[in-house]
Scaffold this motif. Structure first.
Motif, PDB file in Angstrom:
ATOM      1  N   PHE A 287       0.841  -1.175  -0.119  1.00 52.25           N
ATOM      2  CA  PHE A 287       0.061  -0.056   0.094  1.00 52.25           C
ATOM      3  C   PHE A 287       1.130   1.219  -0.044  1.00 52.25           C
ATOM      4  CE2 PHE A 287      -3.417   2.221   2.529  1.00 52.25           C
ATOM      5  CZ  PHE A 287      -4.130   2.855   1.576  1.00 52.25           C
ATOM      6  N   ILE A 293      -3.777  -1.321  -3.093  1.00 49.66           N
ATOM      7  CA  ILE A 293      -4.641  -1.944  -2.021  1.00 49.66           C
ATOM      8  C   ILE A 293      -4.681  -3.292  -2.189  1.00 49.66           C
ATOM      9  CG2 ILE A 293      -6.984  -2.130  -1.359  1.00 49.66           C
ATOM     10  CD1 ILE A 293      -6.234  -0.031   0.238  1.00 49.66           C
ATOM     11  N   MET A 295      -6.646  -6.378  -1.291  1.00 47.86           N
ATOM     12  CA  MET A 295      -7.691  -6.705  -0.511  1.00 47.86           C
ATOM     13  C   MET A 295      -7.249  -8.260  -0.106  1.00 47.86           C
ATOM     14  SD  MET A 295      -9.761  -4.388   0.756  1.00 47.86           S
ATOM     15  CE  MET A 295     -11.233  -4.936   1.081  1.00 47.86           C
ATOM     16  N   PRO A 353      -6.651   2.966  -8.074  1.00 45.28           N
ATOM     17  CA  PRO A 353      -6.541   2.232  -6.875  1.00 45.28           C
ATOM     18  C   PRO A 353      -8.016   1.527  -6.546  1.00 45.28           C
ATOM     19  CG  PRO A 353      -6.562   4.610  -6.450  1.00 45.28           C
ATOM     20  CD  PRO A 353      -6.279   4.440  -8.131  1.00 45.28           C
ATOM     21  N   PHE A 489      -5.810  -2.777   8.145  1.00 43.56           N
ATOM     22  CA  PHE A 489      -5.824  -1.717   7.318  1.00 43.56           C
ATOM     23  C   PHE A 489      -5.757  -0.421   8.285  1.00 43.56           C
ATOM     24  CE2 PHE A 489      -7.416  -3.957   3.436  1.00 43.56           C
ATOM     25  CZ  PHE A 489      -6.274  -3.223   2.580  1.00 43.56           C
ATOM     26  N   VAL A 493      -3.491   2.646   8.280  1.00 41.46           N
ATOM     27  CA  VAL A 493      -4.065   4.213   8.106  1.00 41.46           C
ATOM     28  C   VAL A 493      -3.487   4.862   9.364  1.00 41.46           C
ATOM     29  CG1 VAL A 493      -6.359   5.459   8.429  1.00 41.46           C
ATOM     30  CG2 VAL A 493      -6.117   3.729   6.687  1.00 41.46           C
ATOM     31  N   GLY A 496      -0.042   5.686   9.270  1.00 48.47           N
ATOM     32  CA  GLY A 496       0.670   6.688   8.293  1.00 48.47           C
ATOM     33  C   GLY A 496       1.209   5.761   7.204  1.00 48.47           C
ATOM     34  N   VAL A 497       0.600   6.058   5.744  1.00 52.57           N
ATOM     35  CA  VAL A 497       0.996   5.329   4.690  1.00 52.57           C
ATOM     36  C   VAL A 497       2.444   5.742   4.103  1.00 52.57           C
ATOM     37  CG1 VAL A 497       0.667   4.854   2.178  1.00 52.57           C
ATOM     38  CG2 VAL A 497      -1.408   5.030   3.809  1.00 52.57           C
TER      39      VAL A 497
ATOM     40  N   VAL C 159      -8.930   5.230  -1.653  1.00 50.86           N
ATOM     41  CA  VAL C 159      -8.821   3.881  -0.891  1.00 50.86           C
ATOM     42  C   VAL C 159      -8.938   4.106   0.474  1.00 50.86           C
ATOM     43  CG1 VAL C 159      -7.834   2.571  -2.509  1.00 50.86           C
ATOM     44  CG2 VAL C 159      -6.447   3.892  -1.253  1.00 50.86           C
ATOM     45  N   TYR C 160      -8.347   5.453   1.076  1.00 47.36           N
ATOM     46  CA  TYR C 160      -8.603   5.673   2.439  1.00 47.36           C
ATOM     47  C   TYR C 160     -10.097   5.728   2.836  1.00 47.36           C
ATOM     48  CZ  TYR C 160      -3.994   6.998   4.192  1.00 47.36           C
ATOM     49  OH  TYR C 160      -2.694   6.824   4.630  1.00 47.36           O
ATOM     50  N   ILE C 163     -11.715   2.140   2.729  1.00 45.94           N
ATOM     51  CA  ILE C 163     -11.469   1.361   3.790  1.00 45.94           C
ATOM     52  C   ILE C 163     -12.327   1.842   5.127  1.00 45.94           C
ATOM     53  CG2 ILE C 163      -9.713   0.828   5.416  1.00 45.94           C
ATOM     54  CD1 ILE C 163      -9.412  -0.544   2.808  1.00 45.94           C
ATOM     55  N   ILE C 164     -12.366   3.054   5.524  1.00 49.16           N
ATOM     56  CA  ILE C 164     -13.121   3.736   6.386  1.00 49.16           C
ATOM     57  C   ILE C 164     -14.486   3.179   6.282  1.00 49.16           C
ATOM     58  CG2 ILE C 164     -13.754   5.802   7.734  1.00 49.16           C
ATOM     59  CD1 ILE C 164     -10.868   5.200   7.994  1.00 49.16           C
TER      60      ILE C 164
END
Lengths: 555, 270, 364
Positions: A287, A293, A295, A353, A489, A493, A496-497, C159-160, C163-164
Motif C-alpha cells: 500500500f 490496496i 484486499m 486504486p 488496514f 491508516v 501513516g502510509v 482508498v482511504y 476502507i473507512i
C-alpha cells in the motif's frame, strides 16, 4: 504448569507425578545396582517395623530417616498418613490403599504391585501423636535438605499451607543455610506467617511488615482473614493495631497485584499488537510503496497458515522443527502467489486504486473458496512445538505464555529484517526510488515492472510468514484472513502510509489499547471503540501518525 | 478571429453574487509579508515579501526551486505557511480562508499543468467556472439565463473554442486545453489572476495571442504571470520580480533585471 | 423542468421506465387476476423475488450516484440499507403485539427472552408507521451526514475513504450482533405479521409492496437523473475527475460530496425499508462488509456513471446468484470473485460500456 495449581485431583498432575515416580524408580534401581549396601540399609531399617515395640518406635523411625535413599520420604509419609501396612503372614512392609472391601498393596521396598488383599490379611503399622511429631520433623528435614532447589521450594510451600511446629522449627534453623534465594524468601514467608499466628505482638507487627507486598496467595488469605468479623459482628482479631496494619499491608499487596495485572495486560496487548504489525507490515509495503490496496492480503496470510498445517502433516514426527521449515516455505509460496497476482492482475490496474481494490477483493473470494474446496470449510488444528508451549513465570501473580512471547520477538525480527532489506539491499534502494519518483527511476534504468513484482512478492511473502505466526495463536480456517484484514488496514491508516515505523508504533498502540479497553467494555465494544477512534483520529491527522511530507506527498 | 474581445467582468455586475468586500484604497491588491514555508527542513519560501498593485501586470521569474509555485499555493490556500501574513486588499486575510472561499473572493488561478475537467464538454467547463452562486442548493436548481449564456459564448469566442463547444475537454489539444483553462479563469471574473506558465506547449501564434490577451486584461484586473519563456516575459512585462531560494532577489523592468549582477550569477551558475 | 423534458436526452432511461411500468403491471396482473392453475399465473413467491430485485436495483442506483458520479467508492452502503431495513423492521415488530410467542403486548419476543422490563427509549414511536417511515429516511441520512462530514472535512479520499466506510459497516455489524443493543442480536427482527393492518402473507399485500418497490425505483431513477443532469451533477463529476481543481474555481467540494452522500444514503435506506417486509427478516449479516462489496460489483457489472447500468447490473448479478446458489452453491463464490476480477480488467465500463462500443463499432 504453575505451582498455583496444587490440587492432586487434577488429571494433568497425574502424568508428571507418574513420570517423576517412575523416573525416581529407575534412578533407585540404578543406585541399587551400583550400591547394594544402601538398598540394604533401607531394607534393614524397614523390615523390623512390623515387629518393633511401641516404645522403640521413635528410635526405629530415627534410624529409617538416617538412611540415604530416595524412597525414604515416601515411606515416612506413608507412615504418617497411615498407609504403611504389613502383610500378616510374611511380615512384608507394604503401601496399602483402600480398594473396595480390602486393600491394594505395593511393596514398600521394590514398588512392585502385589495385587489386592482382604481387609484382614494386612495390619497397619501404628503410630502415636508423639510419633506423628517425630515423623513431621523427619519428613520436613528430609525434604528441606533435598539437593534440588525446586523440591525444597515445594516442601516450604507445603509447610506454608499446612504448618506444623516441628517443620517451622526446622525452617528457623534452615533459613541461614539456604543457598537459593527463592527458597529462602519462601522460608521467610513461612516464618512470618507463623509469627503472625502467634501471640507476641512485637513479632506479629514485624511479621506484617515483612509480608508487605508479598504476592503469595496464602499471605493474602491470612491478611484478609484478619479483617473478617464473626457472625455477631465482632472482629475475629481483637487487636485493632494488628488489624489496621494488616489492612495497610493488604492494600499494598493489592496495588502490587494491580500493577502485575497491568503488566499482564500490556503483555497481551503487545502480543496482539505484534500480530497486527505482522499482518499490517506486508500491507504497508504494497500500500505504502506501490499505492496498491491488496484486499487479498488476508488470504495470503491464510495460505501461510495452511502451509504450516501441510508442513506439519508432512513431518509429523518433528513438530518441534516444523516451524523452521514452515516459515521459509510459507514465505516462498505466498511470495510466488503474490508475484502471480501482481503480474496477472494488478499491473494492468496501476493508477486505478479503486479498481485494484475490487479486483483483489474478488481474488480473495476465489482463494477462500479454493481453500474450502481443498481442505474443507472446517478449521484445521496446527500443533504448537513443545519449546513454544508453557509459560514464563515472573512472580506468583504474573506468568507470560511463551507462544505470545515468541510472537512478539518474531514480529520484531521480521520488522527489523524488512527494514534492513529496504535500507541495505539493492532491491530496497530500487523500491524506495520507485516509491519516490517512478518516472525518474525508470529514466535511470531501473526496471520498474521488475521492482513492482518483487515489492509485491516481498509484501506477500511477509503476509505468509505472518500466517505461520497466526497459526500458533488461532484456528486455521478459510476465514482466517478476513478476521484480520480490517484491523490491519486500520493499523496502516493509523500509522501513516509509506512509513514502516508508523506501522510498528500503530500496530503496537492499537493492540495495547484494545487489551486495555477489553476488560472494561468487552471484546466487541472495544473493537467498535477502536474503529470510532481511528475515524476520529484521521480528522486530526489525515495522513496518520507519521505522515510523508513535502512535494512527494502532494500526489 | 483577428482581434481579441475581452469579456469585461468589472462592468458586468449583474450576477447578483455577494463576495467579500475588496478594499484596494491603499494601492496594492495583494500583500505577502514575511511568508515562510518549509517542507521537512527545506525552506521553499524564505521570509518572502511581495506586493501586487491593483491593475498591475507582474511577471515573476526565477530558476527551478525558487518557490514560484509554492507562492501561488500559499495565495490560493493550497499550502499554509509556517509564518507570515497574506492579505487580499486591506481587509481579507487569505490565511483564514479555504481554497473555494479564496476563489470566490476573487482570485483565479491557472495551473502549470493544464487542468480542465476532461469528462465534461468545453461549454460545461466554462459553465462550472462561471461567477455565480456556488452553494449546493442553488447549484442543484441552477438554470442558465440569457446573459450567462452570452457570457459563455463571448469567452468561447475569445479563446477560439466556439467550434468545439460540445467536445469533451479531454479530447482537446494541449494548447486548446491551455486556452480553455484561461477561459475558465475569465468566467470566474477574478480581480486577481495568477497564471502559471501560460504559454508552455503553445505554438508561436498562440503565444502571441496569449500575450495580447494578458496585456488587455491588465488595468482592469491585476495579473501575476509566472513564466520561464524570457521572450514572452519581455513581450508583456512592465515590472519583473526575480525569486531565488524562496525570497525576492530583485524587482524592476526587464532590462534592469537582466543586467543585475546577482541575477546573471543565479541564472548562469557560479 | 418536466419529466419529459428531463428524459429528453435520456433515451435508455425512457425505455427503462416504460419497461419497469410494464413489468410491474404485467406481473401483478398475472399474479392477482390469472387463476393459479393457468400457465400464465405468476406465483406470489416470484413476485416477492422480483420485488427484492427492484430493491437491490434502487440500492445499486444509490451506490452509482456516489461512486459512478462522485468517485466516492463506498464500501459501507450496506449499512444504510440495513438501517432503513431495521427501522421498518422495528415498526413491524411493534405491530406483532400480543401475537408473539410470549404474548407481551409491549415488548418484542427477544426482549422478553432477555428479561427486559420495558421498551428501550429508541424503540419509542416505532409503533406509528409515519414515525418509522420518517426514521427510514432520517437514520441513514443523519449517519451519512455525520460520517461524511467527518470524512470529507478532513479530506479523506480514495482508498482511504473506502476502507473507512468498510470499517463503519463492520462496526455496525459487530454492534448489532450484541444482544444488549436491543435489536434482536444474532437473529435480528423477524416473524412479522402485518404492515398498516394488511397481512404480510396475503398475495394482495405482497403485490402492493412489489408495486411500491417498482414505484420507488422509478421515482429514485427520475430524481437521480434530475440530480446528475443538473449543474450540480456536473460539479459532482468535476469533483470526481479533478477534486482540487473544483475547489480552485470556488466550489466547496465537501458540501457537494456530503449532499450526494446523504442523498444516496437515504435512497439506500428506502431500498432497505421496502426489502425487509418482502424477505420477512432483517439481521446483522446485512451489515457484513461482503454485502457492501457485492453491491459495488453490481454497479461495476452494469456500468457505472449511467444509472440504468446500475439497475441492470443489480438485476443480472442477483439473478445469476439465485440460479448459481440453487444449483452449485460452492461455485457461486468462484463466480462472484471471478466477476470482480474480470469486470475490472476487461470491462471497466460494464455492460453498458460494451454495448456502447458495439454500437459505435456498428456505425463505423
Amino acid at each position: 504448569m504453575s505451582k498455583r495449581n496444587n490440587n492432586p485431583m487434577l488429571p494433568c498432575w497425574e502424568k508428571p507425578l507418574l513420570l517423576l515416580a517412575s523416573g525416581l524408580w529407575v534412578l533407585a534401581l540404578l543406585l541399587a545396582g551400583l550400591a547394594p549396601a544402601r538398598a540394604d540399609a533401607l531394607a534393614d531399617a524397614l523390615n523390623p517395623l512390623p515387629t518393633v515395640a511401641m516404645a522403640d518406635m521413635e528410635q526405629a523411625i530415627g534410624k529409617l530417616a538416617q538412611v540415604q535413599d530416595p524412597r525414604v520420604g515416601g515411606v515416612l509419609k506413608a507412615l504418617l498418613e497411615a498407609r504403611l501396612f504389613y502383610v500378616k503372614e510374611s511380615k512384608r512392609v507394604v503401601f496399602a490403599d483402600p480398594k473396595d472391601d480390602g486393600f491394594k498393596l505395593t511393596d514398600a521396598l521394590t514398588g512392585e504391585a502385589l495385587g489386592e488383599v482382604g481387609r484382614f490379611d494386612v495390619k497397619k503399622i501404628p503410630i502415636t501423636n508423639a510419633l506423628r511429631t517425630v515423623l513431621n520433623s523427619a519428613i520436613a528435614k528430609l525434604e528441606l535438605t533435598a539437593p534440588d532447589a525446586k523440591q525444597r521450594l515445594k516442601a516450604v510451600e507445603s509447610i506454608i499451607q499446612n504448618p506444623n511446629p516441628e517443620a517451622l522449627a526446622l525452617l528457623t534453623k534452615q533459613v541461614g543455610q539456604e543457598p537459593d534465594n527463592t527458597v529462602r524468601e519462601a522460608i521467610q514467608v513461612a516464618l512470618s506467617l507463623a509469627d503472625l499466628s502467634g501471640s507476641d505482638k512485637t513479632l506479629r507487627v514485624q511479621a506484617i511488615h515483612a509480608l508487605e507486598g508479598n504476592l503469595n496467595q496464602e499471605v493474602r488469605n491470612r491478611l484478609t482473614a484478619l479483617q473478617e468479623k464473626t457472625e455477631t459482628g465482632d472482629f475475629i482479631e481483637p487487636d485493632s493495631d494488628i488489624r489496621n496494619l494488616a489492612a495497610v499491608a493488604l492494600k499494598k499487596i493489592q496495588l502490587k497485584l494491580e500493577m502485575n495485572r497491568l503488566g499482564e495486560m500490556l503483555f497481551f496487548g503487545l502480543s496482539l499488537g505484534a500480530v497486527l504489525v505482522l499482518a499490517a507490515i506486508g500491507l504497508a509495503i504494497t500500500f505504502g510503496v506501490m499505492g496498491v490496496i491488496n484486499m487479498a492480503h488476508g488470504e495470503l496470510m491464510m495460505i501461510g497458515a495452511y502451509t504450516t498445517y501441510v508442513v506439519q502433516l508432512l513431518m509429523p514426527n518433528a513438530i518441534d522443527y516444523s516451524l523452521f521449515v514452515a516459515i521459509p516455505a510459507a514465505f516462498v509460496i505466498t511470495a510466488l502467489v503474490g508475484i502471480g497476482i501482481e503480474r496477472g492482475i494488478i499491473r494492468f490496474l496501476y493508477g486505478r486504486p479503486l479498481e485494484t481494490l475490487l479486483a483483489t477483493f474478488g481474488l480473495s473470494l476465489v482463494l477462500q473458496q479454493l481453500v474450502r474446496s481443498i481442505f474443507s470449510p472446517l478449521n484445521r488444528s496446527v500443533s504448537t512445538p513443545s519449546w513454544m508451549s508453557g509459560s514464563l513465570e515472573i512472580n506468583s501473580a504474573l506468568s507470560l505464555t511463551l507462544n505470545r512471547f515468541y510472537i512478539i520477538l518474531f514480529s520484531l525480527l521480521v520488522f527489523w529484517g524488512l527494514l534492513m532489506i529496504l535500507k541495505k539491499t539493492r532491491l530496497g534502494l530500487e523500491v524506495r526510488a520507485v516509491a519516490q519518483n517512478r518516472a525518474m527511476a525508470k529514466a535511470m534504468g531501473i526496471r520498474t515492472d521488475w521492482v513492482d513484482a518483487m515489492t509485491f512478492g516481498l509484501g506477500s511473502g511477509i503476509a505468509g510468514v505472518a500466517g505461520v505466526a497466526l497459526s500458533q495463536l488461532t484456528n486455521v480456517g478459510p476465514n482466517l484472513g478476513q478476521a484480520y484484514i480490517v484491523d490491519s488496514f486500520m493499523v496502516v491508516v493509523f500509522g501513516g502510509v509509506g512509513n514502516l515505523w508508523g506501522t510498528l508504533v500503530g500496530g503496537l498502540t492499537l493492540g495495547v489499547a484494545d487489551k486495555i479497553l477489553e476488560p472494561y467494555v468487552g471484546t466487541v465494544l472495544a473493537k467498535i471503540l477502536m474503529l470510532i477512534f481511528i475515524i476520529l483520529f484521521i480528522q486530526k491527522r489525515p495522513r496518520g501518525l507519521f505522515p510523508q511530507k513535502g512535494r512527494a506527498a502532494e500526489g | 478571429m483577428s482581434t481579441v474581445r475581452i469579456h469585461d467582468p468589472v462592468t458586468d455586475e449583474n450576477d447578483g453574487v455577494a463576495s467579500p468586500e475588496l478594499d484596494t484604497a491603499h494601492g496594492p491588491i495583494l500583500y505577502l509579508e514575511d511568508v515562510t514555508v518549509s517542507f521537512d527542513g527545506f525552506r521553499a519560501l524564505n521570509v518572502l515579501s511581495l506586493y501586487i498593485d491593483d491593475g498591475e501586470l507582474r511577471c515573476i521569474i526565477g530558476p527551478n526551486g525558487a518557490g514560484k509555485t509554492t507562492m501561488m499555493d500559499v495565495i490560493t490556500g493550497k499550502t499554509r505557511p509556517d509564518a507570515g501574513t497574506v492579505f487580499f486588499g486591506q481587509t481579507i486575510d487569505l490565511l483564514k480562508l479555504d481554497e473555494p472561499s479564496i476563489a470566490q473572493a476573487g482570485i483565479g488561478r491557472k495551473f502549470q499543468k493544464p487542468s480542465v475537467f476532461e469528462q465534461l464538454t468545453v461549454f460545461e467547463n466554462l459553465e462550472l467556472a462561471m461567477h455565480t452562486d456556488k452553494r449546493v442548493w442553488p447549484t442543484l436548481f441552477a438554470r442558465l439565463n440569457s446573459t450567462q449564456r452570452d457570457d459563455i459564448e463571448i469567452v468561447m469566442e475569445t479563446i477560439g473554442l466556439t467550434a468545439q463547444r460540445q467536445e469533451r475537454a479531454g479530447s482537446l489539444s494541449h494548447g486548446q486545453k491551455q486556452w480553455l483553462e484561461i477561459g475558465m479563469l475569465l468566467m470566474q471574473k477574478p480581480k486577481l489572476l495568477l497564471v502559471d506558465e501560460p504559454v508552455a506547449g503553445m505554438t508561436h501564434q498562440e503565444t502571441e495571442r496569449t500575450a495580447e490577451l494578458l496585456l488587455s486584461l491588465a488595468g482592469k484586473h491585476s495579473v501575476v504571470v509566472v513564466e520561464h519563456d524570457m521572450e514572452f516575459v519581455r513581450s508583456i512585462a512592465r515590472k519583473v520580480t526575480v525569486l531565488h531560494e524562496g525570497s525576492v532577489l530583485t524587482e524592476g523592468t526587464m532590462d534592469e533585471v537582466q543586467n543585475h549582477p546577482r541575477v546573471i550569477e543565479v541564472y548562469l551558475g557560479d | 423542468m418536466g419529466i419529459g423534458n428531463l428524459l429528453a436526452r435520456d433515451r435508455v432511461g425512457k425505455t427503462f421506465l416504460t419497461l419497469l411500468a410494464l413489468f410491474a403491471v404485467v406481473v401483478s396482473t398475472l399474479n392477482l387476476l390469472v387463476p393459479e392453475a393457468s400457465a400464465f399465473h405468476v406465483s406470489t413467491f416470484t413476485v416477492t423475488v422480483a420485488g427484492k430485485y427492484l430493491c437491490y436495483a434502487l440500492l445499486a442506483l444509490a451506490v452509482d450516484l456516489v461512486w459512478g458520479y462522485c468517485g466516492i467508492l463506498s464500501l459501507g452502503h450496506g449499512a444504510f440499507f440495513a438501517l432503513g431495513g431495521y427501522a421498518m423492521g422495528m415498526y413491524m415488530m411493534r405491530q406483532i403485539g400480543e401475537r408473539g410467542v410470549y404474548g407481551n403486548a409491549l415488548l418484542p419476543d427477544f426482549m422478553v427472552f432477555l428479561n427486559w422490563k420495558e421498551l428501550p427509549w429508541y424503540w419509542l414511536g416505532f409503533d406509528h408507521f409515519w414515525f418509522a417511515s420518517l426514521m427510514v429516511l432520517l437514520v441513514p441520512g443523519l449517519l451519512a451526514c455525520l460520517f461524511g462530514w467527518l470524512a470529507f472535512r478532513s479530506r479523506v479520499t480514495g482508498v482511504y475513504l473506502s476502507i473507512i466506510t468498510q470499517a463503519l459497516t463492520y462496526a455496525f455489524m459487530l454492534a448489532f450482533f450484541r444482544n444488549e443493543m436491543g435489536f434482536g442480536g444474532n437473529n435480528g427482527l423477524t416473524d412479522f405479521k402485518d404492515i398498516l393492518g394488511f397481512n404480510l402473507q396475503k398475495d394482495g399485500t405482497r403485490v402492493a409492496i412489489f408495486l411500491l418497490s417498482a414505484l420507488f425505483l422509478g421515482l429514485g431513477y427520475i430524481t437521480s437523473r434530475f440530480v446528475v443532469e443538473s449543474k450540480m451533477g456536473r460539479v459532482v463529476t468535476a469533483v470526481r475527475d479533478a477534486e482540487s481543481r473544483t475547489r480552485f474555481i470556488g466550489y466547496k467540494v465537501e458540501h457537494f460530496k456530503l449532499w450526494i452522500f446523504v442523498f444516496s444514503a437515504v435512497l439506500a435506506g428506502i431500498a432497505g425499508a421496502l426489502y425487509v417486509p418482502q424477505v420477512g427478516i432483517i439481521n446483522p449479516s446485512e451489515f457484513s462488509p461482503l454485502n457492501s462489496l457485492e453491491l459495488v460489483i453490481w454497479v461495476a457489472v452494469g456500468g457505472r456513471g449511467t444509472l440504468y447500468g446500475a439497475v441492470l447490473g443489480a438485476i443480472l448479478v442477483n439473478y445469476a446468484k439465485t440460479i448459481f446458489t440453487g444449483i452449485l452453491p460452492e461455485v457461486w463464490l468462484f463466480a462472484l470473485g471471478g466477476l470482480f476480477v474480470a469486470v475490472t480488467l476487461f470491462m471497466p465500463d460494464g455492460l453498458v460500456g460494451v454495448a456502447r462500443r458495439l454500437r459505435l463499432g456498428g456505425v463505423r
